[in-house]
Design a protein around this motif. Sequence first.
Motif, PDB file in Angstrom:
ATOM      1  N   LEU A 296       9.278 -55.134  79.123  1.00  0.00           N
ATOM      2  CA  LEU A 296       8.992 -53.990  78.258  1.00  0.00           C
ATOM      3  C   LEU A 296       8.342 -54.414  76.937  1.00  0.00           C
ATOM      4  O   LEU A 296       7.525 -53.682  76.381  1.00  0.00           O
ATOM      5  N   ARG A 297       8.669 -55.586  76.423  1.00  0.00           N
ATOM      6  CA  ARG A 297       8.000 -56.080  75.220  1.00  0.00           C
ATOM      7  C   ARG A 297       6.516 -56.331  75.498  1.00  0.00           C
ATOM      8  O   ARG A 297       5.666 -56.060  74.650  1.00  0.00           O
ATOM      9  N   VAL A 298       6.216 -56.842  76.676  1.00  0.00           N
ATOM     10  CA  VAL A 298       4.818 -57.058  77.050  1.00  0.00           C
ATOM     11  C   VAL A 298       4.123 -55.715  77.204  1.00  0.00           C
ATOM     12  O   VAL A 298       3.027 -55.512  76.659  1.00  0.00           O
ATOM     13  N   MET A 299       4.719 -54.788  77.938  1.00  0.00           N
ATOM     14  CA  MET A 299       4.104 -53.473  78.164  1.00  0.00           C
ATOM     15  C   MET A 299       3.824 -52.757  76.844  1.00  0.00           C
ATOM     16  O   MET A 299       2.802 -52.086  76.711  1.00  0.00           O
ATOM     17  N   ALA A 300       4.699 -52.911  75.866  1.00  0.00           N
ATOM     18  CA  ALA A 300       4.537 -52.239  74.575  1.00  0.00           C
ATOM     19  C   ALA A 300       3.284 -52.693  73.833  1.00  0.00           C
ATOM     20  O   ALA A 300       2.815 -51.993  72.945  1.00  0.00           O
ATOM     21  N   GLN A 301       2.740 -53.835  74.214  1.00  0.00           N
ATOM     22  CA  GLN A 301       1.569 -54.362  73.512  1.00  0.00           C
ATOM     23  C   GLN A 301       0.263 -54.122  74.266  1.00  0.00           C
ATOM     24  O   GLN A 301      -0.811 -54.500  73.794  1.00  0.00           O
ATOM     25  N   LEU A 302       0.343 -53.475  75.428  1.00  0.00           N
ATOM     26  CA  LEU A 302      -0.848 -53.139  76.196  1.00  0.00           C
ATOM     27  C   LEU A 302      -1.417 -51.811  75.716  1.00  0.00           C
ATOM     28  O   LEU A 302      -0.712 -51.032  75.065  1.00  0.00           O
ATOM     29  N   PRO A 303      -2.658 -51.529  76.052  1.00  0.00           N
ATOM     30  CA  PRO A 303      -3.236 -50.241  75.649  1.00  0.00           C
ATOM     31  C   PRO A 303      -2.548 -49.066  76.350  1.00  0.00           C
ATOM     32  O   PRO A 303      -1.867 -49.249  77.365  1.00  0.00           O
ATOM     33  N   ALA A 304      -2.765 -47.864  75.818  1.00  0.00           N
ATOM     34  CA  ALA A 304      -2.244 -46.649  76.450  1.00  0.00           C
ATOM     35  C   ALA A 304      -2.868 -46.541  77.838  1.00  0.00           C
ATOM     36  O   ALA A 304      -3.980 -46.991  78.041  1.00  0.00           O
ATOM     37  N   PRO A 305      -2.180 -45.992  78.789  1.00  0.00           N
ATOM     38  CA  PRO A 305      -0.884 -45.341  78.721  1.00  0.00           C
ATOM     39  C   PRO A 305       0.290 -46.312  78.874  1.00  0.00           C
ATOM     40  O   PRO A 305       1.446 -45.909  78.756  1.00  0.00           O
ATOM     41  N   TRP A 306       0.012 -47.583  79.143  1.00  0.00           N
ATOM     42  CA  TRP A 306       1.064 -48.552  79.463  1.00  0.00           C
ATOM     43  C   TRP A 306       2.041 -48.758  78.320  1.00  0.00           C
ATOM     44  O   TRP A 306       3.235 -48.935  78.554  1.00  0.00           O
ATOM     45  N   ARG A 307       1.556 -48.714  77.098  1.00  0.00           N
ATOM     46  CA  ARG A 307       2.453 -48.946  75.963  1.00  0.00           C
ATOM     47  C   ARG A 307       3.516 -47.866  75.829  1.00  0.00           C
ATOM     48  O   ARG A 307       4.531 -48.080  75.184  1.00  0.00           O
TER      49      ARG A 307
END
Length: 161
Positions: free
Chosen positions: A98-109
């Motif tokens: 989830l820390r990695v996903m939070a730093q990806l562009p939308a919609p993934w963040r």
Amino acid sequence: MVHRKIAAAAMRKHPPMPGKLPDKIVLFDSQCNLCNGWSRFLLRRDRDAIFTLCRVQSPAGQRLLQRLGLPLERYETVIYLERHHRQLVAYHRSEAALRVMAQLPAPWRLLRWLRAIPLPLRDSVYDLVARNRYRLFGKRPSCRLPAPGERHRFLEETDVE
């Protein structure tokens, strides 16, 4: 407050990593089809190339696992190493993902909001998938190696002792 406690616990659990490593490292099992899918997902969506991927089966991955005091042969979690105040902090399981996903562009963040779910519950679901990942998604007979165009995104060798 909860996130600071998680970071503090991660720092106490593992010795500091040297400063010459990349700032954001994602360790993954390159024999696992699910984990390889995760690495391909990151390569495609991490447009700014902020993450460095590291196969646990590579010399660098083995050294990092050893440094973290983790098993070198049996691997059941994604590990995310992130630099905080000149030291790399290790995050495991759902917190790492989830820390990695939070730093990806939308919609993934937007998936970062899943961190509101209590950690024990998140990790229980994570562990269920991790324990069954080879059965559900398959296992490669050999490690996936980075393609020539991806090599700059991978940490394969390191002099970390």
